[in-house]
Scaffold this motif. Structure first.
Motif, PDB file in Angstrom:
ATOM      1  N   GLY A   1       0.822  -1.212   0.000  1.00  0.00           N
ATOM      2  CA  GLY A   1       0.000   0.000   0.000  1.00  0.00           C
ATOM      3  C   GLY A   1       0.853   1.258   0.000  1.00  0.00           C
ATOM      4  N   ALA A   2       1.941   1.250   0.746  1.00  0.00           N
ATOM      5  CA  ALA A   2       2.830   2.411   0.790  1.00  0.00           C
ATOM      6  C   ALA A   2       3.489   2.642  -0.570  1.00  0.00           C
ATOM      7  CB  ALA A   2       3.887   2.221   1.870  1.00  0.00           C
TER       8      ALA A   2
ATOM      9  N   GLU B   1       1.717   6.261  -6.855  1.00  0.00           N
ATOM     10  CA  GLU B   1       0.366   6.402  -7.415  1.00  0.00           C
ATOM     11  C   GLU B   1       0.160   5.508  -8.637  1.00  0.00           C
ATOM     12  OE1 GLU B   1      -0.671  10.515  -7.922  1.00  0.00           O
ATOM     13  OE2 GLU B   1      -0.110  10.991  -5.859  1.00  0.00           O
ATOM     14  N   HIS B   2       0.707   4.305  -8.542  1.00  0.00           N
ATOM     15  CA  HIS B   2       0.580   3.337  -9.624  1.00  0.00           C
ATOM     16  C   HIS B   2       0.829   1.947  -9.044  1.00  0.00           C
ATOM     17  CE1 HIS B   2       0.589   2.029 -13.775  1.00  0.00           C
ATOM     18  NE2 HIS B   2       1.715   1.383 -13.572  1.00  0.00           N
ATOM     19  N   GLN B   3       0.140   0.933  -9.583  1.00  0.00           N
ATOM     20  CA  GLN B   3       0.348  -0.437  -9.125  1.00  0.00           C
ATOM     21  C   GLN B   3       1.493  -1.074  -9.896  1.00  0.00           C
ATOM     22  OE1 GLN B   3      -3.156  -2.888  -9.010  1.00  0.00           O
ATOM     23  NE2 GLN B   3      -4.467  -1.119  -8.669  1.00  0.00           N
ATOM     24  N   ILE B   4       2.232  -1.923  -9.213  1.00  0.00           N
ATOM     25  CA  ILE B   4       3.357  -2.621  -9.828  1.00  0.00           C
ATOM     26  C   ILE B   4       3.137  -4.121  -9.674  1.00  0.00           C
ATOM     27  CG2 ILE B   4       5.848  -2.980  -9.766  1.00  0.00           C
ATOM     28  CD1 ILE B   4       6.120  -0.233  -8.579  1.00  0.00           C
ATOM     29  N   GLY B   5       3.221  -4.843 -10.776  1.00  0.00           N
ATOM     30  CA  GLY B   5       3.003  -6.290 -10.748  1.00  0.00           C
ATOM     31  C   GLY B   5       4.035  -7.034  -9.931  1.00  0.00           C
ATOM     32  N   TYR B   6       5.289  -6.585 -10.002  1.00  0.00           N
ATOM     33  CA  TYR B   6       6.335  -7.259  -9.238  1.00  0.00           C
ATOM     34  C   TYR B   6       6.093  -7.135  -7.736  1.00  0.00           C
ATOM     35  CZ  TYR B   6       8.944  -7.642 -13.564  1.00  0.00           C
ATOM     36  OH  TYR B   6       9.334  -7.954 -14.831  1.00  0.00           O
ATOM     37  N   ALA B   7       5.491  -6.049  -7.323  1.00  0.00           N
ATOM     38  CA  ALA B   7       5.195  -5.887  -5.897  1.00  0.00           C
ATOM     39  C   ALA B   7       4.143  -6.905  -5.466  1.00  0.00           C
ATOM     40  CB  ALA B   7       4.735  -4.469  -5.603  1.00  0.00           C
ATOM     41  N   ALA B   8       3.159  -7.167  -6.323  1.00  0.00           N
ATOM     42  CA  ALA B   8       2.145  -8.180  -6.001  1.00  0.00           C
ATOM     43  C   ALA B   8       2.775  -9.567  -5.932  1.00  0.00           C
ATOM     44  CB  ALA B   8       1.023  -8.157  -7.034  1.00  0.00           C
ATOM     45  N   VAL B   9       3.716  -9.838  -6.816  1.00  0.00           N
ATOM     46  CA  VAL B   9       4.441 -11.108  -6.762  1.00  0.00           C
ATOM     47  C   VAL B   9       5.204 -11.199  -5.444  1.00  0.00           C
ATOM     48  CG1 VAL B   9       6.326 -12.442  -7.783  1.00  0.00           C
ATOM     49  CG2 VAL B   9       4.645 -11.355  -9.246  1.00  0.00           C
TER      50      VAL B   9
ATOM     51  N   LEU C   1      -4.292 -12.952  -1.357  1.00  0.00           N
ATOM     52  CA  LEU C   1      -5.402 -12.215  -1.984  1.00  0.00           C
ATOM     53  C   LEU C   1      -5.887 -11.099  -1.068  1.00  0.00           C
ATOM     54  CD1 LEU C   1      -7.462 -15.196  -3.448  1.00  0.00           C
ATOM     55  CD2 LEU C   1      -5.983 -13.622  -4.703  1.00  0.00           C
ATOM     56  N   VAL C   2      -6.029 -11.428   0.210  1.00  0.00           N
ATOM     57  CA  VAL C   2      -6.469 -10.427   1.193  1.00  0.00           C
ATOM     58  C   VAL C   2      -5.422  -9.318   1.321  1.00  0.00           C
ATOM     59  CG1 VAL C   2      -7.016 -10.086   3.637  1.00  0.00           C
ATOM     60  CG2 VAL C   2      -7.904 -12.088   2.436  1.00  0.00           C
ATOM     61  N   ALA C   3      -4.139  -9.699   1.351  1.00  0.00           N
ATOM     62  CA  ALA C   3      -3.075  -8.705   1.506  1.00  0.00           C
ATOM     63  C   ALA C   3      -2.995  -7.771   0.300  1.00  0.00           C
ATOM     64  CB  ALA C   3      -1.730  -9.402   1.721  1.00  0.00           C
ATOM     65  N   VAL C   4      -3.142  -8.316  -0.888  1.00  0.00           N
ATOM     66  CA  VAL C   4      -3.114  -7.466  -2.085  1.00  0.00           C
ATOM     67  C   VAL C   4      -4.316  -6.523  -2.078  1.00  0.00           C
ATOM     68  CG1 VAL C   4      -3.325  -7.482  -4.611  1.00  0.00           C
ATOM     69  CG2 VAL C   4      -1.711  -9.004  -3.493  1.00  0.00           C
ATOM     70  N   TYR C   5      -5.485  -7.027  -1.713  1.00  0.00           N
ATOM     71  CA  TYR C   5      -6.688  -6.175  -1.661  1.00  0.00           C
ATOM     72  C   TYR C   5      -6.502  -5.036  -0.658  1.00  0.00           C
ATOM     73  CZ  TYR C   5     -11.463  -4.740  -0.611  1.00  0.00           C
ATOM     74  OH  TYR C   5     -12.592  -3.999  -0.385  1.00  0.00           O
ATOM     75  N   PHE C   6      -6.093  -5.365   0.560  1.00  0.00           N
ATOM     76  CA  PHE C   6      -5.920  -4.312   1.566  1.00  0.00           C
ATOM     77  C   PHE C   6      -4.734  -3.398   1.234  1.00  0.00           C
ATOM     78  CE2 PHE C   6      -8.783  -6.844   4.218  1.00  0.00           C
ATOM     79  CZ  PHE C   6      -9.614  -5.832   4.666  1.00  0.00           C
ATOM     80  N   GLY C   7      -3.730  -3.932   0.584  1.00  0.00           N
ATOM     81  CA  GLY C   7      -2.627  -3.086   0.136  1.00  0.00           C
ATOM     82  C   GLY C   7      -3.091  -2.077  -0.907  1.00  0.00           C
TER      83      GLY C   7
END
Length: 185
Positions: A75-76, A82-90, A119-125
């Motif tokens: 989330g930080a 101000e943009h999502q990064i796929g590697y961060a989700a990985v 899944l929960v962590a990515v959503y709340f992030g």
């Protein structure tokens, strides 16, 4: 020219048993007073500790803590750039899976639980990222947006969600499942 033959109690010309305190010991046996596995006759540097593995409860607790930490970091990152990064989700998924598998061991429930927690962590992030971005343009703080105006925050997340957003969920879950399997083996 013949070589002298040693007496039967002195193999290979060794000292007599009375003069050699180690005569008669098997090769590789510890010296008198030495603990097995200790180098050079001193005490063992540390006692062997069994690994803290195959503990499902501790694996679940580790996965939950890793999910909370990973969601906060994710989330930080989203809020800062101000943009999502796929590697961060990985990274979120892999961190949760690896931590639970390393501590919890080979229990087959841990990879599945890790995938769900990712899944929960990515959503709340992602929600935390939306709250950080929203706090920059509204008079509300991040905690006010996240705690007092959660429905508004969730609506903003839904409005911003697209195919890539849901793809990050899948990527995180797969990374978590595979991380837990690899860490447990």
């Amino acid at each position: 020219m013949s070589q002298p033959v040693p007496p039967p109690n002195q193999p290979y010309g060794a000292q007599p048993q009375g003069g050699n305190p180690f005569a008669g010991q098997q090769p590789g046996a510890p010296f008198p007073g030495q603990q097995p596995g200790a180098p050079f006759g001193g005490p063992a540097p540390f006692a062997p500790v069994p690994p803290a593995r195959d503990n499902v409860g501790l694996g679940i607790l580790t996965a939950v803590v890793a999910a909370v930490v990973a969601a906060g970091v994710y989330g930080a990152i989203i809020g800062a750039i101000e943009h999502q990064i796929g590697y961060a989700a990985v990274g979120v998924g892999f961190l949760i899976g690896f931590a639970s598998g390393k501590v919890g061991g080979r229990n087959p429930a841990l990879p599945v639980l890790s995938a769900i927690l990712s899944l929960v962590a990515v959503y709340f992030g992602q929600l935390l990222g939306e709250a950080i971005i929203g706090a920059k343009v509204t008079p509300f703080t991040v905690s006010e947006l996240f705690l007092d105006h959660f429905s508004l925050l969730n609506e903003a997340w839904k409005a911003d969600a697209n195919f890539v957003t849901y793809l990050f969920f899948v990527i995180a879950a797969v990374a978590s499942f595979s991380g837990a399997k690899k860490a447990a083996s």
